[in-house]
Design an enzyme around this catalytic site. Structure first.
Site, PDB file in Angstrom:
ATOM      1  N   HIS A 112       0.858  -1.189   0.000  1.00 48.20           N
ATOM      2  CA  HIS A 112       0.000   0.000   0.000  1.00 48.20           C
ATOM      3  C   HIS A 112       0.893   1.238   0.000  1.00 48.20           C
ATOM      4  O   HIS A 112       1.994   1.216   0.570  1.00 48.20           O
ATOM      5  CB  HIS A 112      -0.895   0.031   1.238  1.00 48.20           C
ATOM      6  CG  HIS A 112      -1.575  -1.264   1.530  1.00 48.20           C
ATOM      7  ND1 HIS A 112      -2.474  -1.855   0.670  1.00 48.20           N
ATOM      8  CD2 HIS A 112      -1.483  -2.101   2.603  1.00 48.20           C
ATOM      9  CE1 HIS A 112      -2.904  -2.985   1.191  1.00 48.20           C
ATOM     10  NE2 HIS A 112      -2.317  -3.166   2.355  1.00 48.20           N
TER      11      HIS A 112
ATOM     12  N   ARG B 298      -1.278  -5.394  -5.894  1.00 45.55           N
ATOM     13  CA  ARG B 298      -0.790  -6.775  -5.836  1.00 45.55           C
ATOM     14  C   ARG B 298       0.486  -6.916  -6.668  1.00 45.55           C
ATOM     15  O   ARG B 298       0.512  -6.560  -7.843  1.00 45.55           O
ATOM     16  CB  ARG B 298      -1.828  -7.747  -6.394  1.00 45.55           C
ATOM     17  CG  ARG B 298      -3.119  -7.824  -5.629  1.00 45.55           C
ATOM     18  CD  ARG B 298      -3.957  -9.018  -6.137  1.00 45.55           C
ATOM     19  NE  ARG B 298      -5.347  -8.836  -5.743  1.00 45.55           N
ATOM     20  CZ  ARG B 298      -6.306  -8.427  -6.560  1.00 45.55           C
ATOM     21  NH1 ARG B 298      -6.026  -8.178  -7.829  1.00 45.55           N
ATOM     22  NH2 ARG B 298      -7.537  -8.279  -6.132  1.00 45.55           N
TER      23      ARG B 298
END
Length: 237
Positions: A101, A197
């Protein structure tokens, strides 16, 4: 009279989810769906927690913040105009993707609705051999990461930690990570659902028959190689 605020859960179907939230926490999950997340308190544009009982029934968290201000927040500051915490339970019935993140600096550089995400994991329950991946091993370089993603060997670059009930892990934005299978985790985070991802174990989504989308280029813009890969502490339960 003081009323305790309770909110309706927001359930999220996930490819790696299961039914542990029902078995351990007694939640009434939708039938025949693998639930990976139960959002207990959220203030995102697309998902806002709604009060489930008492005088404020039906109001969402944004309306409460606007109406009550510091009576609700105290000295806490809003995050991007939203309630500063998102609280959820995660049922990692299967391993999660290797992901990252953005921190506040990366999010600002990317723009376009990208929000910083800092999170903490408290392990509620864990299988005997449960583990988490947090951070890259010392000496890992971007070229090594790209090569490992292509070869399907990214796990070899990650630091693997045993995880047991009562453990707490802190993951600031920029920390590459993955929850292993067999974990029920309480996650406390900043209000963001931005996830990039890097690798998904070559897993195929049964609904689409295809692998899930990866976000390698954007994710690598966020990775911080200087973050220490270590457990913070153990909380007695």
């Amino acid at each position: 009279m003081v009323h305790i605020l309770t909110f309706d859960e927001i359930y999220k179907e996930r490819i790696w989810g299961g039914r542990t939230l029902e078995k351990i926490l007694g939640k009434k999950l939708p039938e025949n769906i693998m639930i990976g997340e139960s959002w207990e308190l959220a203030d995102l544009p697309e998902d806002k927690s709604v009060v489930s009982s008492g005088p404020s029934t039906g109001k969402n968290i944004s309306e409460l913040v606007e109406a009550w201000g510091t009576k609700l927040l105290g000295n806490a500051k809003l995050d991007g105009g939203q309630f500063p915490l998102l609280i959820k339970f995660l049922d990692a019935n299967d391993i999660l993707s290797v992901q990252v993140h953005p921190d506040y600096e990366s999010a600002a550089q990317m723009g376009g609705g990208v929000r910083a995400k800092y999170e903490g994991w408290y392990v509620v329950e864990a299988d005997e051999e449960a583990y988490v991946y947090i951070g890259f091993k010392p000496g890992t370089t971007p070229d090594m990461v790209f090569d490992a993603i292509d070869r399907g060997t990214l796990a070899s670059l990650l630091v693997k930690h045993p995880a047991k009930k009562g453990d707490f892990f802190y993951l600031p934005g920029g920390t590459v990570h993955a929850l292993g299978a067999g974990l029920l985790v309480a996650e406390i985070q900043t209000p963001s659902d931005t996830t990039f991802r890097l690798y998904d174990w070559k897993r195929v989504d049964a609904k689409t028959g295809k692998p899930r989308e990866l976000h390698v280029s954007r994710g690598m813009q966020c990775v911080r190689y200087d973050h220490k890969a270590e457990k913070l502490n153990q909380i007695d339960t």
